[in-house]
Structures are given as C-alpha cells and as structure tokens.
Design a protein around this motif. Structure first.
Motif, mmCIF file in Angstrom:
data_model
loop_
_atom_site.group_PDB
_atom_site.id
_atom_site.type_symbol
_atom_site.label_atom_id
_atom_site.label_comp_id
_atom_site.label_asym_id
_atom_site.label_seq_id
_atom_site.Cartn_x
_atom_site.Cartn_y
_atom_site.Cartn_z
ATOM 1 N N UNK A 104 0.837 -1.205 0.000
ATOM 2 C CA UNK A 104 0.000 0.000 0.000
ATOM 3 C C UNK A 104 0.870 1.253 0.000
ATOM 4 N N UNK A 105 1.905 1.277 0.847
ATOM 5 C CA UNK A 105 2.777 2.449 0.969
ATOM 6 C C UNK A 105 3.426 2.812 -0.360
ATOM 7 N N UNK A 106 4.043 1.839 -1.017
ATOM 8 C CA UNK A 106 4.781 2.159 -2.236
ATOM 9 C C UNK A 106 3.846 2.386 -3.424
ATOM 10 N N UNK A 107 2.665 1.783 -3.397
ATOM 11 C CA UNK A 107 1.677 2.135 -4.408
ATOM 12 C C UNK A 107 1.288 3.604 -4.275
ATOM 13 N N UNK A 108 1.062 4.039 -3.042
ATOM 14 C CA UNK A 108 0.702 5.434 -2.777
ATOM 15 C C UNK A 108 1.833 6.383 -3.156
ATOM 16 N N UNK A 109 3.073 6.032 -2.806
ATOM 17 C CA UNK A 109 4.208 6.893 -3.143
ATOM 18 C C UNK A 109 4.399 6.997 -4.659
ATOM 19 N N UNK A 110 4.190 5.888 -5.367
ATOM 20 C CA UNK A 110 4.328 5.959 -6.825
ATOM 21 C C UNK A 110 3.202 6.779 -7.442
ATOM 22 N N UNK A 111 2.028 6.826 -6.775
ATOM 23 C CA UNK A 111 0.962 7.721 -7.215
ATOM 24 C C UNK A 111 1.394 9.179 -7.064
ATOM 25 N N UNK A 112 1.986 9.493 -5.926
ATOM 26 C CA UNK A 112 2.367 10.876 -5.645
ATOM 27 C C UNK A 112 3.453 11.364 -6.595
ATOM 28 N N UNK A 113 4.428 10.508 -6.871
ATOM 29 C CA UNK A 113 5.556 10.932 -7.716
ATOM 30 C C UNK A 113 5.229 10.839 -9.200
ATOM 31 N N UNK A 114 4.150 10.104 -9.549
ATOM 32 C CA UNK A 114 3.740 9.909 -10.940
ATOM 33 C C UNK A 114 4.833 9.263 -11.772
ATOM 34 N N UNK A 115 5.644 8.464 -11.136
ATOM 35 C CA UNK A 115 6.687 7.731 -11.859
ATOM 36 C C UNK A 115 6.820 6.353 -11.232
ATOM 37 N N UNK A 116 6.401 5.353 -11.968
ATOM 38 C CA UNK A 116 6.451 3.986 -11.436
ATOM 39 C C UNK A 116 7.842 3.374 -11.609
ATOM 40 N N UNK A 117 8.512 3.697 -12.719
ATOM 41 C CA UNK A 117 9.729 2.966 -13.096
ATOM 42 C C UNK A 117 10.859 3.152 -12.088
ATOM 43 N N UNK A 118 11.007 4.346 -11.547
ATOM 44 C CA UNK A 118 12.086 4.570 -10.586
ATOM 45 C C UNK A 118 11.901 3.722 -9.326
ATOM 46 N N UNK A 119 10.649 3.601 -8.895
ATOM 47 C CA UNK A 119 10.378 2.771 -7.725
ATOM 48 C C UNK A 119 10.640 1.294 -8.029
ATOM 49 N N UNK A 120 10.262 0.859 -9.237
ATOM 50 C CA UNK A 120 10.518 -0.531 -9.626
ATOM 51 C C UNK A 120 12.015 -0.815 -9.631
ATOM 52 N N UNK A 121 12.799 0.082 -10.203
ATOM 53 C CA UNK A 121 14.248 -0.112 -10.253
ATOM 54 C C UNK A 121 14.839 -0.132 -8.843
ATOM 55 N N UNK A 122 14.407 0.804 -7.998
ATOM 56 C CA UNK A 122 14.904 0.829 -6.620
ATOM 57 C C UNK A 122 14.564 -0.438 -5.866
ATOM 58 N N UNK A 123 13.327 -0.913 -6.026
ATOM 59 C CA UNK A 123 12.929 -2.145 -5.355
ATOM 60 C C UNK A 123 13.657 -3.358 -5.885
ATOM 61 N N UNK A 124 13.915 -3.376 -7.200
ATOM 62 C CA UNK A 124 14.649 -4.480 -7.808
ATOM 63 C C UNK A 124 16.061 -4.574 -7.234
ATOM 64 N N UNK A 125 16.738 -3.441 -7.166
ATOM 65 C CA UNK A 125 18.110 -3.436 -6.634
ATOM 66 C C UNK A 125 18.116 -3.825 -5.163
ATOM 67 N N UNK A 126 17.231 -3.195 -4.374
ATOM 68 C CA UNK A 126 17.218 -3.458 -2.943
ATOM 69 C C UNK A 126 16.851 -4.890 -2.607
ATOM 70 N N UNK A 127 15.799 -5.420 -3.225
ATOM 71 C CA UNK A 127 15.368 -6.783 -2.915
ATOM 72 C C UNK A 127 16.396 -7.810 -3.373
ATOM 73 N N UNK A 128 17.064 -7.549 -4.496
ATOM 74 C CA UNK A 128 18.078 -8.493 -4.988
ATOM 75 C C UNK A 128 19.273 -8.549 -4.051
#
Length: 395
Positions: free
Chosen positions: A65-89
C-alpha cells in the motif's frame, strides 16, 4: 483501431516483468527460506518458519500500500521498480550470511519492504498503460507468472546445479533479467485518459455508491477464492496422502505444474474472448462457480482419480479467475491518481489468507476431516460467483 491499443512489445515485456516479480518470491518463500530456517532453527524449524512468514506477510501488506501510494504521488512507477529491484536483490543474496533466527526475521521484513517497492508500482504501471480493450489479453499474459515462479523453484533445486547460497544469487539474477527489459525497452504508448481522471471529474470527488459496491464485490470475491487457493497450496499433499498413501511429493508437484502450465492457454483464450465480446466480467463468476464445483468434487471424492479430477478443475478455473481478476480490477478502480494505493489495498486479498488459513484448517480438519474444509471452501467459491454475477454491467 491500433492507435487505441498498446503495443504487443510492451504487453509481452510487461508479462515477462510480472513473471520476474513471481520469481522474486516464490522460490525463496516456498523452498529456500524453509531450508535456511531448518539449518538455523533445527528442531524448532516449523515454529520459527511460522513467525518469519507471519512477520513477512504483515510487512508485505503494509509496504504494498505504501509504495503504491508513493508511486501515485511521484507519478513515476519505473524509478520505484528499479529501486525495489536493486534493494530486494541485494537483500536476497544477503540471506546466505544470516546466522540467527532473530536476524533472519529482521532481514525478511526488510526484504519484503524492498520487494514491494518493486511489485506495487509494477502492478500499477499496467493500469497506466493498458487500455480497457486489452485488459483481457493482459490477464491471460499474467497467467504466466505463477508458472514461471514454480518453474524457477524447480530449476534452482535441480540436484547438483548450485549450492544453497548460490541459489539465492541465481534467483536474483533471474528476476533482474525478467524485469529490466520492460523498464529499458518497453516504451509503452501514452494514454492520458488512463493516467488521470476525466476533466469533468475532480480527483477528490467522492466515488459513487455503485462504484464503491463494484469495488467491494471485486475485493471480497478475490479474497474468497484466494482463501481456497492458500488452503490447497498448504495442505494439498496431506490430503492426497490421506486418500492414497502411495502419493509422493513428486506426484503432487507434477499435478500442480501441469495445472499451472495448462491454465496459461486457457486464460489467454478466455481473456481474448472477453476483449472481443466486450464482456470483461463474465468469465469471473463462471470460473468461480466451476472452482466451487471442483471443490465439491474433492469433498465428495473417495478415490484418487476423482480427487485428482476435482483438483484439476479447481486449479485450472481458479488460476484463470485470479489472472483475469487482476487485469479487470484495473478497469473498475475509480481514480487513476490513486491506482497504486488502491491496488495495494486489493493486494491484501493475496497476503491476508496466509494469516487466516492455518487457523481455519486447525479448526475443521482434526475434528471433521478434509471434506468439511472443502465443503466450506466450495461455499466461499460459490459466494464469490454470486457476488460477481450481481455486478452492474461494466463496458
């Protein structure tokens, strides 16, 4: 006509990225984490795994819920996806260094946080890019994800392929290979009407009672089917063994794999039919009802053949239901500006059942047997079908 359709390149690359999301957690949560817990926790591994799984599920629910909301606010999904990909890996590969249960719980919680930084915006990105006329096809393509997750788990555990620590690195690499192409080369067409509310509708305008009812029915129906899915995922092996003691874990795994693979063409065909006929919701109550019939067959079965037949019917139709429900949910969410947050709330239907099913099973199976559980789950599936049949027409 083509101007109102997303490119097949993006749809295929997005489906690959979604499969990468499944690969990110299925092998780890189903195989690699339990093995690691056994190494660390010893004879108390089952109890410790329950604690780790519970903490992870709660974190995943809130982080989505948190990161869905943050990606709504920033209007950019791809940066969050890349950040999550790097961090989770990075966090996934770090699991090999954990030496205590307490540290494993902490690391799994942080990993779930980073993982959902990738998964939540990735799910919302489809809503930004895929028009309603292709959401059935999108649902069919999303049916690849569970199969890819299961295949990845089978691959990394192939005897002699890799050590336990190297398996984590292989999983992280597979996820990166699947997710990055959509980010780098997807180049989706822009559909402004998908990214903001109509000009005559303010983002803060209250949602109509009909829209709220539709969303609630969709949410509850998915939750009911997911409870059935979670129950069978956890206890299928024990049930088959109760019917025929000769059933092995390998036999059950093969049946499960056949269902996952078989659901892919079925979901693609049904999803394409929904697009062509402009009847997006119709397949959902039909598949929910068929899943209920499969569960009834399982409850009444007294031979291995009828048991397998009932489970195959349930497995195929519930898989098609979940894949198409995921894509059609994007159609009914009322506010594009809140799409990520709202999808995070829908994601509770994925994480919540894992917190409910163990207690449900313990309350029924020891006293009344597996048949009582399957009768109850069949009732839930029929209720899901009834909720969706009564939805107002959605075009």
């Amino acid at each position: 006509m083509e101007r109102n359709r997303q490119t097949y390149r993006f749809l295929l690359l997005y489906a690959l990225a979604a499969a990468g999301g499944a690969i990110a957690y299925v092998p780890f949560l189903t195989i690699l984490l339990p093995m690691r817990i056994t190494d660390i926790g010893g004879s108390n591994d089952v109890e410790w795994l329950a604690y780790v799984t519970f903490a992870g599920a709660v974190t995943a629910s809130l982080a989505n819920i948190l990161f869905g909301w943050l990606s709504d606010l920033t209007r950019n999904r791809k940066y969050w996806v890349i950040g999550g990909l790097i961090g989770s890996s990075l966090l996934l590969t770090a699991m090999s260094q954990v030496k205590s249960i307490e540290m494993m719980i902490v690391l799994v919680v942080v990993w779930q946080f980073a993982l959902n930084m990738m998964l939540s915006p990735l799910a919302a990105w489809a809503g930004d890019c895929v028009p309603d006329s292709q959401k059935g096809m999108l649902g069919g393509l999303l049916s690849f994800s569970p199969a890819m997750g299961a295949m990845a788990a089978a691959l990394i555990t192939y005897p002699g392929l890799a050590s336990q620590d190297t398996r984590l690195l292989i999983v992280a690499s597979m996820v990166t290979i699947c997710v990055l192409p959509a980010i780098l080369f997807g180049a989706p067409k822009k559909f402004p009407e998908l990214e903001s509310s109509p000009q005559n509708t303010a983002p803060s305008e209250p949602v109509s009672s009909i829209a709220r009812s539709t969303i609630l029915r969709m949410w509850v129906a998915r939750l009911l089917i997911q409870i059935s899915e979670a129950a069978l995922f956890a206890y299928l092996y024990f049930w088959f063994r109760s019917i025929d003691g000769s059933m092995t874990d390998s036999n059950v795994a093969r049946i499960f794999s056949v269902i996952l693979v078989g659901s892919i063409p079925l979901a693609l065909i049904v999803g394409r039919w929904a697009d062509r006929t402009n009847r997006p919701i119709v397949p959902l109550p039909v598949n929910a009802a068929l899943a209920g019939i499969g569960l009834l067959a399982m409850a009444l079965s007294n031979s291995l053949e009828t048991a397998i037949g009932g489970y195959v019917l349930f497995g195929l139709t519930s898989a098609v239901f979940l894949a198409l429900h995921t894509s059609q949910t994007l159609r009914v969410l009322p506010k594009p500006e809140r799409r990520g947050r709202d999808l995070g709330i829908f994601n509770l239907t994925n994480t919540g059942p894992s917190l409910v099913v163990p207690w449900l099973t313990l309350a029924l199976v020891p006293l009344f047997g597996f048949s009582s559980l399957f009768f109850l789950l069949a009732g839930l599936a029929f209720l899901a079908s009834l909720l969706l049949i009564r939805l107002p027409k959605i075009s």
